[in-house]
Enzyme design. Structure first.
Site, PDB file in Angstrom:
ATOM      1  N   GLN A 211       0.810  -1.215   0.000  1.00  0.00           N
ATOM      2  CA  GLN A 211       0.000   0.000   0.000  1.00  0.00           C
ATOM      3  C   GLN A 211       0.846   1.269   0.000  1.00  0.00           C
ATOM      4  OE1 GLN A 211      -1.519  -1.105   4.077  1.00  0.00           O
ATOM      5  NE2 GLN A 211      -1.533   1.114   4.343  1.00  0.00           N
TER       6      GLN A 211
ATOM      7  N   CYS B  88      -5.092   0.155   3.826  1.00  0.00           N
ATOM      8  CA  CYS B  88      -4.972  -1.243   4.240  1.00  0.00           C
ATOM      9  C   CYS B  88      -6.297  -1.995   4.172  1.00  0.00           C
ATOM     10  CB  CYS B  88      -4.400  -1.330   5.648  1.00  0.00           C
ATOM     11  SG  CYS B  88      -5.375  -0.452   6.894  1.00  0.00           S
TER      12      CYS B  88
ATOM     13  N   ASN C 243       0.109  -9.152   5.307  1.00  0.00           N
ATOM     14  CA  ASN C 243       0.100  -7.698   5.436  1.00  0.00           C
ATOM     15  C   ASN C 243       0.113  -7.070   4.042  1.00  0.00           C
ATOM     16  OD1 ASN C 243       0.162  -5.154   6.589  1.00  0.00           O
ATOM     17  ND2 ASN C 243       1.909  -5.585   7.906  1.00  0.00           N
TER      18      ASN C 243
ATOM     19  N   HIS D  36      -5.424  -0.820  11.726  1.00  0.00           N
ATOM     20  CA  HIS D  36      -4.894  -1.470  10.535  1.00  0.00           C
ATOM     21  C   HIS D  36      -5.711  -2.719  10.220  1.00  0.00           C
ATOM     22  CE1 HIS D  36      -1.872  -2.196   7.509  1.00  0.00           C
ATOM     23  NE2 HIS D  36      -1.459  -3.324   8.048  1.00  0.00           N
TER      24      HIS D  36
END
Length: 441
Positions: free
Chosen positions: A63, A69, A383, A362
């Site tokens: 990102q 996110c 992630n 997040h």
């Protein structure tokens, strides 16, 4: 009134200097920093990246310098399905496309809230809350659902990243400036109570927003061809697709089959009740942000069930708490800060939420879990910070870290009991706009 005296401070200084252990720690912390000095190797040993349930995924996305996110995590869950079904390699869906429409819709959602609060002073908590950050990059699951339903999705090759989607600081700066100016104008017009004039002006404002976004991010495609080679080098082309038809054909996920589950153990949020947050959303007329609050054991059992059935899990957490960004370890013992400072930082999850010490910051994706004697011990996390952190971009989350700092998961309705589903579908309790459960990942 209690003032600090010079004698009091001298006493503290003398006590500190007399503690040889603390003085030795001081040298390390001053030179190396708090986190580096407090990092605990045991957390790495206990959280090796090996899992009894481990779903196949492609490479992690990045990102970059943006707060997207939540949409990266959602698009990644869809990408997992496409990689397997169509035998794709290194494929991504366009985050820039979704980003464009999110900004566009958030502007209109902002106007809606500004007009709804036009009778309040700018010093009221609600209006001040709106004007502080008219829009931002973050979001929640139901907000991404609204975007997918209305605008569909496109491959990343059709609308690639732009400089401003990869680094959104300037875009947010100028878009928020424009929206605050629009808010001033709308509040003045609202006082005159001329709906036709307000709507005409609102249309002009949205045109300005569209021009800003198109200039910064590019123009979203309406029709496109999808070309790709699968892992066996076979060539494919699908012509004259729209973003909506692409979603229906290549994603095909019924978004109404999913619900948001939260774990908020605070006194004001009884378990087995549904909740929503006032003034939270992005698409006017879109999906309502709604959650079912469940205890942590049930919360984790639902996540395990979905993973065991081969489907990854979108989740939201407070990633900055007790986690190592470089090596990707999320564990309560990642840092021994209590020993470092001879202080007790312990609070319960409820106390952290109530005091503002923690909230969802997040969103990522659960792609695996390690089970021992029927209980989860650690979790594999995809992630969206690129491959240079963690294990090629994947993090390891200890089970007790999940207990303390994970707040939301998205689960298929079929895994809920009849009672849980009824609780979710009941009229939700409305939370204040600044409630921690309204935080944007």
């Amino acid at each position: 009134m209690t003032k600090i005296t010079q004698e009091q401070t001298k006493h503290y200084r003398d006590n500190f200097l007399a503690n040889q252990k603390q003085v030795a720690l001081q040298r390390s912390v001053v030179k190396n920093g708090i986190s580096a000095s407090a990092e605990n190797v045991a957390a790495h040993v206990e959280n090796t990246p090996v899992f009894s349930i481990d779903l196949a995924t492609g490479k992690v996305a990045n990102q970059k310098q943006s707060g997207r996110c939540w949409m990266f995590a959602a698009l990644n869950t869809f990408r997992h399905k496409m990689l397997q079904q169509f035998k794709l390699k290194d494929f991504e869906l366009s985050q820039n496309y979704t980003f464009f429409w999110d900004k566009y819709e958030k502007a209109n959602f902002f106007y809606e809230n500004i007009l709804a609060t036009a009778d309040q002073k700018t010093s009221s908590r609600e209006v001040a809350f709106l004007l502080q950050t008219p829009q931002q990059d973050g979001g929640q699951w139901d907000m991404i659902v609204s975007l997918f339903k209305k605008y569909g999705v496109v491959p990343k090759t059709i609308m690639p990243e732009s400089s401003n989607s990869s680094n959104s600081r300037d875009l947010n700066k100028y878009l928020n400036k424009l929206l605050r100016k629009h808010a001033v104008e709308l509040r003045k017009l609202a006082a005159e109570k001329d709906k036709a004039t307000i709507e005409a002006k609102r249309g002009e404002m949205l045109q300005e927003v569209y021009v800003l976004l198109a200039t910064a991010l590019g123009t979203p495609p309406e029709v496109f061809d999808f070309e790709y080679r699968d892992e066996e080098k076979n060539y494919h082309i699908d012509q004259k697709l729209t973003p909506q038809s692409f979603y229906d054909k290549y994603i095909g996920v019924n978004l109404d089959d999913y619900v948001s589950i939260i774990n908020a153990p605070t006194a004001d949020k009884p378990y087995n009740r549904s909740y929503t947050v006032s003034m939270l959303g992005n698409v006017v007329g879109g999906s309502t942000v709604k959650y079912l609050n469940l205890d942590m054991n049930t919360f984790k059992q639902l996540a395990v069930k979905q993973l065991a059935n081969g489907e990854s899990v979108w989740f939201g957490c407070d990633v900055g708490q007790s986690s190592t960004r470089d090596s990707g370890i999320m564990a309560l013992n990642a840092f021994d800060v209590d020993d470092l400072f001879e202080a007790d930082f312990t609070m319960t999850k409820a106390e952290r939420l109530d005091s503002g010490d923690s909230l969802m910051t997040h969103a990522m994706v659960l792609t695996g879990v390690d089970m021992l004697d029927g209980k989860s011990t650690k979790w594999k996390v995809e992630n969206s910070w690129g491959e240079k952190v963690g294990e090629k971009g994947f993090f390891v989350m200890s089970d007790d870290w999940m207990d303390e700092y994970t707040y939301q998961i998205v689960i298929r309705k079929e895994y809920l009991t009849t009672e849980q589903l009824a609780a979710f579908e009941a009229e939700p309790i409305v939370l204040a706009p600044w409630d921690p459960m309204g935080a944007l990942a």
